[in-house]
Design an enzyme around this catalytic site. Structure first.
Site, PDB file in Angstrom:
ATOM      1  N   SER A  80      -4.624  -1.539  -3.574  1.00  0.00           N
ATOM      2  CA  SER A  80      -5.112  -0.926  -4.840  1.00  0.00           C
ATOM      3  C   SER A  80      -4.358  -1.309  -6.067  1.00  0.00           C
ATOM      4  O   SER A  80      -5.153  -1.075  -7.268  1.00  0.00           O
ATOM      5  CB  SER A  80      -5.038   0.536  -4.686  1.00  0.00           C
ATOM      6  OG  SER A  80      -3.388   0.754  -4.380  1.00  0.00           O
ATOM      7  N   HIS A 113      -0.220   4.759  -8.831  1.00  0.00           N
ATOM      8  CA  HIS A 113      -0.310   3.599  -9.424  1.00  0.00           C
ATOM      9  C   HIS A 113      -0.015   3.492 -10.902  1.00  0.00           C
ATOM     10  O   HIS A 113       0.072   4.665 -11.522  1.00  0.00           O
ATOM     11  CB  HIS A 113      -2.090   3.426  -9.515  1.00  0.00           C
ATOM     12  CG  HIS A 113      -2.417   3.217  -7.908  1.00  0.00           C
ATOM     13  ND1 HIS A 113      -2.992   4.418  -7.538  1.00  0.00           N
ATOM     14  CD2 HIS A 113      -2.447   2.126  -7.151  1.00  0.00           C
ATOM     15  CE1 HIS A 113      -3.374   4.132  -6.135  1.00  0.00           C
ATOM     16  NE2 HIS A 113      -2.984   2.594  -5.953  1.00  0.00           N
ATOM     17  N   ASP A 115      -1.520   7.809 -11.813  1.00  0.00           N
ATOM     18  CA  ASP A 115      -2.027   8.910 -10.715  1.00  0.00           C
ATOM     19  C   ASP A 115      -1.070   9.365  -9.560  1.00  0.00           C
ATOM     20  O   ASP A 115      -1.233   9.874  -8.548  1.00  0.00           O
ATOM     21  CB  ASP A 115      -3.250   8.417 -10.014  1.00  0.00           C
ATOM     22  CG  ASP A 115      -3.140   7.159  -9.088  1.00  0.00           C
ATOM     23  OD1 ASP A 115      -2.020   6.700  -9.368  1.00  0.00           O
ATOM     24  OD2 ASP A 115      -4.345   6.611  -8.779  1.00  0.00           O
TER      25      ASP A 115
END
Ligand code: NAG
Ligand code: NAG
Ligand code: NAG
Length: 381
Positions: A40, A351, A348
């Protein structure tokens, strides 16, 4: 002390300056393509595309406020704006890397300049192997091996003969990672004890090395290989292990020391493995990216980077670190974020913000310039 910190800050000004100059007059320093593998931290839309094609629940990155700072809407990136890979592509004069799983049915010519195989949630080890260890991945069953298989599927549409493919790969920049973080994340989330998680590290590192070796076999010559980030400083881990004894925290940063030591253990094994590959292949450029120390600067000297909040997330579901794994940024009701994401390190809880990614990308670009001084041409003219 003071002189070393002012030296550091001068150095940062220099990096920013050369970064901006390169951005405004793109030179791609001989690279014709960028191929990227990872999770991610690098996913520019793959998990979102996969979830759409499999009619699964979209990831939280499909919803605002993700994307608000730069793209002005969600793109599948887990960030308010650009990821480090986006800044790097810009700095090298490339368009943003397209997510392979979002465009594999399109025209392959569009992918010759590069494409991104990174999928949010992806692990280095394959899902059947992890399942044998009792480790299940709630996000995706994609592993690094699956991403390489996809690359091998794509390759015949980019080049016709093995010599043409060797040439294409020889002129490409391969970004291998960060990958492996999820193998550990999922294990820790399930309450696996640290000794058992440590046993995964050599296996993860071997998997990364064998991916690099496979690509060398196909003709790849230049690799960026990022290490893992200091996971003990992330709101997600700080929340999972909230209430630990005070002596488990670094008093100056608020980070969990034992988790950061775990990251350093992964990075140390990775560096040793890369050194072995370099010794076997003296003509190959393998540039290790020291994400751990590049990111630790944010926690050690936040002011120098314009950060007010280091270990609280900008967008999250509340609590001491503004992180709650059942209330992720993007899913209702978590639709709001802090008013100034650029003053936060964490977007978040897992990240980085665009602001942090920009600093991290600057450090990577600086490493590239050390290896390929011609990338810095506009600076000397
Ligand atoms: C999964 O990984 C294990 C261990 O690295 C390997 O032995 C096995 O062949 C892999 N399976 C698949 C389906 O790739
Ligand atoms: C992953 O899961 C999907 C269904 O969600 C399945 O179609 C696919 O074959 C699986 N891939 C692997 C590598 O296990
Ligand atoms: C996290 O969110 C869930 C669901 O809204 C809530 O029940 C829980 O109390 C929250 N946890 C914490 C630690 O705030």
């Amino acid at each position: 002390m003071a002189s070393s910190s002012s030296r550091n800050s001068l150095k940062h000004h220099f990096i920013i300056a050369c970064f901006l100059i390169v951005m405004s007059s793109p030179v791609n320093g001989g690279f014709t393509s960028i191929f990227s593998f990872g999770d991610s931290l690098t996913d520019t839309g793959n998990l979102l595309a996969i979830s759409i094609s499999e009619s699964r629940k979209p990831p939280s990155s499909a919803f605002p406020p993700n994307g608000r700072t730069f793209f002005h809407g969600p793109t599948g990136r887990r960030c308010d704006g650009r990821l480090a890979i986006d800044f790097l592509a810009e700095a090298l004069g490339f368009p943003f890397l397209r997510p392979y799983y979002g465009c594999k049915n399109g025209r392959p010519e569009g992918l010759r300049k590069g494409v991104n195989f990174a999928v949010a949630g992806a692990s280095a080890l394959n899902s059947s192997f992890l399942a044998e260890q009792g480790i299940y991945n709630p996000t995706t069953n994609m592993s690094l091996g699956d991403q390489l298989n996809s690359f091998n599927d794509l390759l015949p549409s980019l080049c016709l003969s093995s010599s043409e493919c060797k040439e294409l790969l020889g002129n490409s920049l391969i970004v291998m990672g960060e990958i492996g973080g999820n193998d550990y994340n999922h294990a820790f989330e399930l309450g696996t004890n640290i000794e058992k998680v440590r046993h995964l590290v050599p296996l993860v590192v071997d998997t990364i090395a064998s991916a690099i070796n496979d690509l060398i076999e196909l003709g790849a010559v230049t690799f960026l290989v990022p290490g893992n980030y200091p996971i003990g400083c992330t709101p997600a881990y700080l929340t999972s292990f909230q209430g630990s004894n005070n002596d488990k925290y670094d008093p100056s940063t608020g980070c969990l020391t034992w988790l950061n030591q775990f990251t350093e253990y992964h990075n140390e094994l990775l560096r040793k493995e890369l050194e072995k590959i370099r010794n076997l292949h003296p003509d190959i450029n393998i540039i290790y990216v020291d994400n751990y120390n590049n990111a630790m600067r944010f926690y050690n000297s936040p002011n120098q980077f314009g950060f007010r909040e280091t270990i609280r997330a900008c967008c999250g579901g509340g609590g001491l670190y503004n992180y709650n794994s059942s209330r992720n940024c993007g899913y209702p009701p978590v639709k709001q974020c802090c008013s100034d994401p650029s003053s936060f390190v964490s977007w978040d809880g897992v990240h980085y913000t665009e602001a942090a990614n920009k600093w991290l990308a600057n450090a990577v670009f600086e490493e590239l310039v050390n290896t390929f001084p011609s990338l810095n041409k506009p600076q000397s003219s």
